[in-house]
Design an enzyme around this catalytic site. Structure first.
Site, PDB file in Angstrom:
ATOM      1  N   ASN A  50       0.738  -1.202  -0.407  1.00  0.00           N
ATOM      2  CA  ASN A  50       0.378  -0.130  -0.068  1.00  0.00           C
ATOM      3  C   ASN A  50       1.031   1.280   0.156  1.00  0.00           C
ATOM      4  O   ASN A  50       2.265   1.365   0.548  1.00  0.00           O
ATOM      5  CB  ASN A  50      -0.975   0.024   1.118  1.00  0.00           C
ATOM      6  CG  ASN A  50      -0.675  -0.339   3.371  1.00  0.00           C
ATOM      7  OD1 ASN A  50       0.563  -1.310   2.742  1.00  0.00           O
ATOM      8  ND2 ASN A  50      -0.957   0.099   3.870  1.00  0.00           N
ATOM      9  N   VAL A  51       0.288   2.307  -0.520  1.00  0.00           N
ATOM     10  CA  VAL A  51       1.004   3.777  -0.463  1.00  0.00           C
ATOM     11  C   VAL A  51       0.258   4.838  -0.669  1.00  0.00           C
ATOM     12  O   VAL A  51      -0.358   5.186  -1.124  1.00  0.00           O
ATOM     13  CB  VAL A  51       1.637   3.868  -1.953  1.00  0.00           C
ATOM     14  CG1 VAL A  51       2.060   5.556  -2.331  1.00  0.00           C
ATOM     15  CG2 VAL A  51       2.803   2.930  -2.463  1.00  0.00           C
ATOM     16  N   GLU A  52       0.035   5.455   0.796  1.00  0.00           N
ATOM     17  CA  GLU A  52      -0.722   6.602   1.406  1.00  0.00           C
ATOM     18  C   GLU A  52      -0.703   7.832   0.684  1.00  0.00           C
ATOM     19  O   GLU A  52       0.395   7.387  -0.015  1.00  0.00           O
ATOM     20  CB  GLU A  52      -0.624   6.430   2.383  1.00  0.00           C
ATOM     21  CG  GLU A  52      -1.070   5.318   3.039  1.00  0.00           C
ATOM     22  CD  GLU A  52      -1.009   5.612   5.185  1.00  0.00           C
ATOM     23  OE1 GLU A  52      -2.350   4.101   5.330  1.00  0.00           O
ATOM     24  OE2 GLU A  52      -0.544   6.006   5.671  1.00  0.00           O
ATOM     25  N   CYS A  61      -4.573   0.669  -2.377  1.00  0.00           N
ATOM     26  CA  CYS A  61      -3.602  -0.258  -1.966  1.00  0.00           C
ATOM     27  C   CYS A  61      -3.046  -1.304  -1.811  1.00  0.00           C
ATOM     28  O   CYS A  61      -2.561  -1.466  -3.086  1.00  0.00           O
ATOM     29  CB  CYS A  61      -5.943  -1.285  -1.700  1.00  0.00           C
ATOM     30  SG  CYS A  61      -6.588  -0.568  -0.965  1.00  0.00           S
ATOM     31  N   GLU A  63      -2.876  -4.647  -3.097  1.00  0.00           N
ATOM     32  CA  GLU A  63      -4.059  -5.254  -4.908  1.00  0.00           C
ATOM     33  C   GLU A  63      -3.557  -4.148  -5.663  1.00  0.00           C
ATOM     34  O   GLU A  63      -3.337  -4.597  -6.756  1.00  0.00           O
ATOM     35  CB  GLU A  63      -5.007  -5.307  -4.574  1.00  0.00           C
ATOM     36  CG  GLU A  63      -4.856  -6.311  -3.128  1.00  0.00           C
ATOM     37  CD  GLU A  63      -5.454  -5.842  -1.500  1.00  0.00           C
ATOM     38  OE1 GLU A  63      -6.170  -6.349  -0.922  1.00  0.00           O
ATOM     39  OE2 GLU A  63      -5.211  -4.654  -0.833  1.00  0.00           O
ATOM     40  N   CYS A  94     -10.506  -5.272   0.484  1.00  0.00           N
ATOM     41  CA  CYS A  94     -11.232  -4.437   0.678  1.00  0.00           C
ATOM     42  C   CYS A  94     -11.991  -4.791  -0.779  1.00  0.00           C
ATOM     43  O   CYS A  94     -12.002  -5.690  -1.283  1.00  0.00           O
ATOM     44  CB  CYS A  94     -11.198  -3.179   0.881  1.00  0.00           C
ATOM     45  SG  CYS A  94     -10.444  -2.462  -0.893  1.00  0.00           S
ATOM     46  N   CYS A  97     -10.957  -3.805  -4.097  1.00  0.00           N
ATOM     47  CA  CYS A  97      -9.525  -4.517  -4.817  1.00  0.00           C
ATOM     48  C   CYS A  97     -10.354  -5.909  -4.798  1.00  0.00           C
ATOM     49  O   CYS A  97      -9.447  -6.381  -5.627  1.00  0.00           O
ATOM     50  CB  CYS A  97      -8.869  -4.706  -3.634  1.00  0.00           C
ATOM     51  SG  CYS A  97      -7.180  -2.988  -3.868  1.00  0.00           S
TER      52      CYS A  97
END
Length: 142
Positions: A50-52, A61, A63, A94, A97
Site C-alpha cells: 500500500n502507498v498512502e 491498496c 492489490e 477491501c 480490490c
C-alpha cells in the site's frame, strides 16, 4: 470451474513475498502497512504494497500495486493470492480490490484468507465482470 490447487510450499513462498512487500509500504498516515503477493498463470510471482496519500481517498491498496506489477512484468492472470498486515496476519481485500482482483483472476483463482483458502466467488459472489460488458456489446450489435 475447478479452483487451482496450490501446495503449502507455494503458499509459504507467497506469504513470504507478501511480508517482504509489506515492509516497503509507504504508510506515514495510518501506520498500517499491507503487502500482497500472487502467483501468475505463467509461474511468476508479483507483489504490491500500500502507498498512502495525504488525501487518504487516493491511497493505493497493496492489490493496486500488485495488479500494476502484473502488467508491468508481462500481464497474465492471477492463480493464487495472499495479503498480510505488519504482523504477518492474513487479510481479506477491501471491496474495490476484490473487484480489481476479479478482473485479473484466472478461472479458479484461490485466495489465502483468515478463515482458510477460498475462491473469488467466496469473497465476491455473483460478481460483475468484463464478460458482462462483452455480452452486452454483442447484443447491441445484433
Amino acid at each position: 470451474m475447478v479452483s487451482a490447487v496450490i501446495d503449502e510450499d507455494t503458499w509459504e513462498s507467497l506469504r513470504k513475498a507478501a511480508r517482504e512487500a509489506m515492509a516497503r509500504a509507504y504508510v506515514p498516515y495510518s501506520k498500517y502497512p499491507v503487502g500482497a503477493a500472487a502467483l501468475v498463470d505463467d509461474g511468476r510471482v508479483v507483489v504490491g504494497c500500500n502507498v498512502e496519500n495525504a488525501s487518504y481517498g487516493l491511497t493505493l491498496c497493496a492489490e493496486c500495486g500488485l495488479v500494476s506489477s502484473l502488467f508491468a512484468t508481462g500481464g497474465g492472470h492471477l492463480v493464487a493470492f495472499t495479503c498480510c498486515d505488519q504482523f504477518g496476519e492474513k487479510l481479506v481485500p477491501c471491496g474495490r480490490c476484490r473487484q480489481l482482483l476479479r478482473e485479473h483472476a484466472a478461472p479458479g483463482m484461490v485466495l489465502d484468507m483468515p478463515l482458510g483458502i477460498g475462491t473469488m466467488d467466496d469473497i465476491l459472489p455473483q460478481s460483475f465482470g468484463p464478460e458482462h460488458l462483452n455480452e452486452a456489446r454483442k447484443r447491441n450489435n445484433s
